[in-house]
Write a protein that holds these residues in place. Structure first.
Motif, PDB file in Angstrom:
ATOM      1  N   VAL A 157       0.731  -1.219  -0.216  1.00 29.88           N
ATOM      2  CA  VAL A 157       0.023  -0.056   0.115  1.00 29.88           C
ATOM      3  C   VAL A 157       0.999   1.200  -0.051  1.00 29.88           C
ATOM      4  O   VAL A 157       0.908   2.176  -0.663  1.00 29.88           O
ATOM      5  CB  VAL A 157      -0.848   0.045   1.350  1.00 29.88           C
ATOM      6  CG1 VAL A 157      -1.813   1.234   1.445  1.00 29.88           C
ATOM      7  CG2 VAL A 157      -1.868  -1.135   1.054  1.00 29.88           C
ATOM      8  N   LYS A 158       1.769   1.260   0.752  1.00 27.04           N
ATOM      9  CA  LYS A 158       2.822   2.372   1.069  1.00 27.04           C
ATOM     10  C   LYS A 158       3.498   2.487  -0.533  1.00 27.04           C
ATOM     11  O   LYS A 158       3.740   3.663  -0.799  1.00 27.04           O
ATOM     12  CB  LYS A 158       3.813   2.042   2.157  1.00 27.04           C
ATOM     13  CG  LYS A 158       4.615   3.369   2.132  1.00 27.04           C
ATOM     14  CD  LYS A 158       3.861   4.384   2.892  1.00 27.04           C
ATOM     15  CE  LYS A 158       4.799   5.697   3.412  1.00 27.04           C
ATOM     16  NZ  LYS A 158       4.146   6.740   3.815  1.00 27.04           N
ATOM     17  N   GLN A 159       3.944   1.604  -1.220  1.00 26.61           N
ATOM     18  CA  GLN A 159       4.421   1.688  -2.416  1.00 26.61           C
ATOM     19  C   GLN A 159       3.796   2.348  -3.391  1.00 26.61           C
ATOM     20  O   GLN A 159       4.011   3.222  -4.078  1.00 26.61           O
ATOM     21  CB  GLN A 159       5.199   0.389  -2.796  1.00 26.61           C
ATOM     22  CG  GLN A 159       6.312  -0.335  -2.188  1.00 26.61           C
ATOM     23  CD  GLN A 159       6.519  -1.797  -2.639  1.00 26.61           C
ATOM     24  OE1 GLN A 159       5.963  -2.281  -3.166  1.00 26.61           O
ATOM     25  NE2 GLN A 159       7.852  -2.236  -2.052  1.00 26.61           N
ATOM     26  N   GLU A 160       2.411   1.717  -3.541  1.00 27.16           N
ATOM     27  CA  GLU A 160       1.528   2.232  -4.366  1.00 27.16           C
ATOM     28  C   GLU A 160       1.279   3.833  -4.093  1.00 27.16           C
ATOM     29  O   GLU A 160       1.054   4.583  -5.067  1.00 27.16           O
ATOM     30  CB  GLU A 160       0.099   1.238  -4.495  1.00 27.16           C
ATOM     31  CG  GLU A 160       0.457  -0.100  -5.014  1.00 27.16           C
ATOM     32  CD  GLU A 160      -0.927  -1.064  -4.876  1.00 27.16           C
ATOM     33  OE1 GLU A 160      -1.868  -0.236  -4.671  1.00 27.16           O
ATOM     34  OE2 GLU A 160      -0.778  -2.044  -5.126  1.00 27.16           O
ATOM     35  N   GLN A 161       1.038   4.273  -2.815  1.00 29.03           N
ATOM     36  CA  GLN A 161       0.965   5.608  -2.576  1.00 29.03           C
ATOM     37  C   GLN A 161       2.047   6.540  -2.956  1.00 29.03           C
ATOM     38  O   GLN A 161       1.801   7.514  -3.632  1.00 29.03           O
ATOM     39  CB  GLN A 161       0.618   5.702  -0.971  1.00 29.03           C
ATOM     40  CG  GLN A 161      -0.628   5.496  -0.482  1.00 29.03           C
ATOM     41  CD  GLN A 161      -0.698   5.450   0.988  1.00 29.03           C
ATOM     42  OE1 GLN A 161       0.345   5.652   1.705  1.00 29.03           O
ATOM     43  NE2 GLN A 161      -1.882   5.455   1.761  1.00 29.03           N
TER      44      GLN A 161
END
Length: 169
Positions: A78-82
């Motif tokens: 999720v953090k990478q996609e954000q």
């Protein structure tokens, strides 16, 4: 729906990772829940089910508990996609230097300036001249002129308007 669950399980089996192992187990449990006829019986004891059925999660669903299962969220992904979305937003709004928002080098013709203000003015002058504003004609007065010289003439002219106001009062 069963076919999609099986495809999802196969996907996670092909990408066995520590975090995805939990996801594979939960999708296997979903598949078992759909196929198990004993789950429709009212006298079924959930703790008697084998561990692959994830009886504790099934119990929460049967009880109507809508609390999210945060343990199945891959926060790293999720953090990478954000971060990727933020990077794309910055590039699209010219907040980050990339090759996209730089003028193309034109070695044959040095017409493009490095100064963005000059480029903007040059492009603005290349368009057609704007059309003039439309002419506004004087329209007749909406409220008629009132002759205040004669009090009786003024009241006679305003009487229809007063009648309308008294009807709505």
């Amino acid at each position: 729906m069963k076919r999609r669950l099986q495809e999802t399980v196969q996907y996670y089996q092909s990408k066995i990772d520590e975090l995805e192992k939990d996801e594979e187990q939960i999708y296997n449990a979903y598949e078992l829940w759909l196929e198990e006829p004993r789950l429709h019986e009212s006298n079924l004891l959930l703790p008697s089910l084998p561990p692959q059925y994830e009886a504790n999660l099934l119990f929460h669903i049967i009880q109507g508990d809508a609390k999210p299962w945060y343990e199945y969220i891959d926060y790293k992904r999720v953090k990478q996609e954000q971060q990727e979305c933020i990077r794309i937003w910055r590039i699209s709004n010219f907040r980050e230097n990339t090759n996209v928002n730089r003028p193309l080098p034109n070695s044959a013709n040095s017409m493009e300036s490095d100064n963005p203000v000059e480029r903007i003015f040059r492009r603005l002058t290349s368009y057609d001249a704007p059309k003039p504003a439309p002419e506004i004609g004087n329209a007749a007065a909406i409220v008629p002129t009132i002759d205040i010289g004669s009090l009786e003439a003024m009241f006679n002219m305003l009487k229809p308007n007063f009648d309308i106001l008294t009807q709505f009062a």
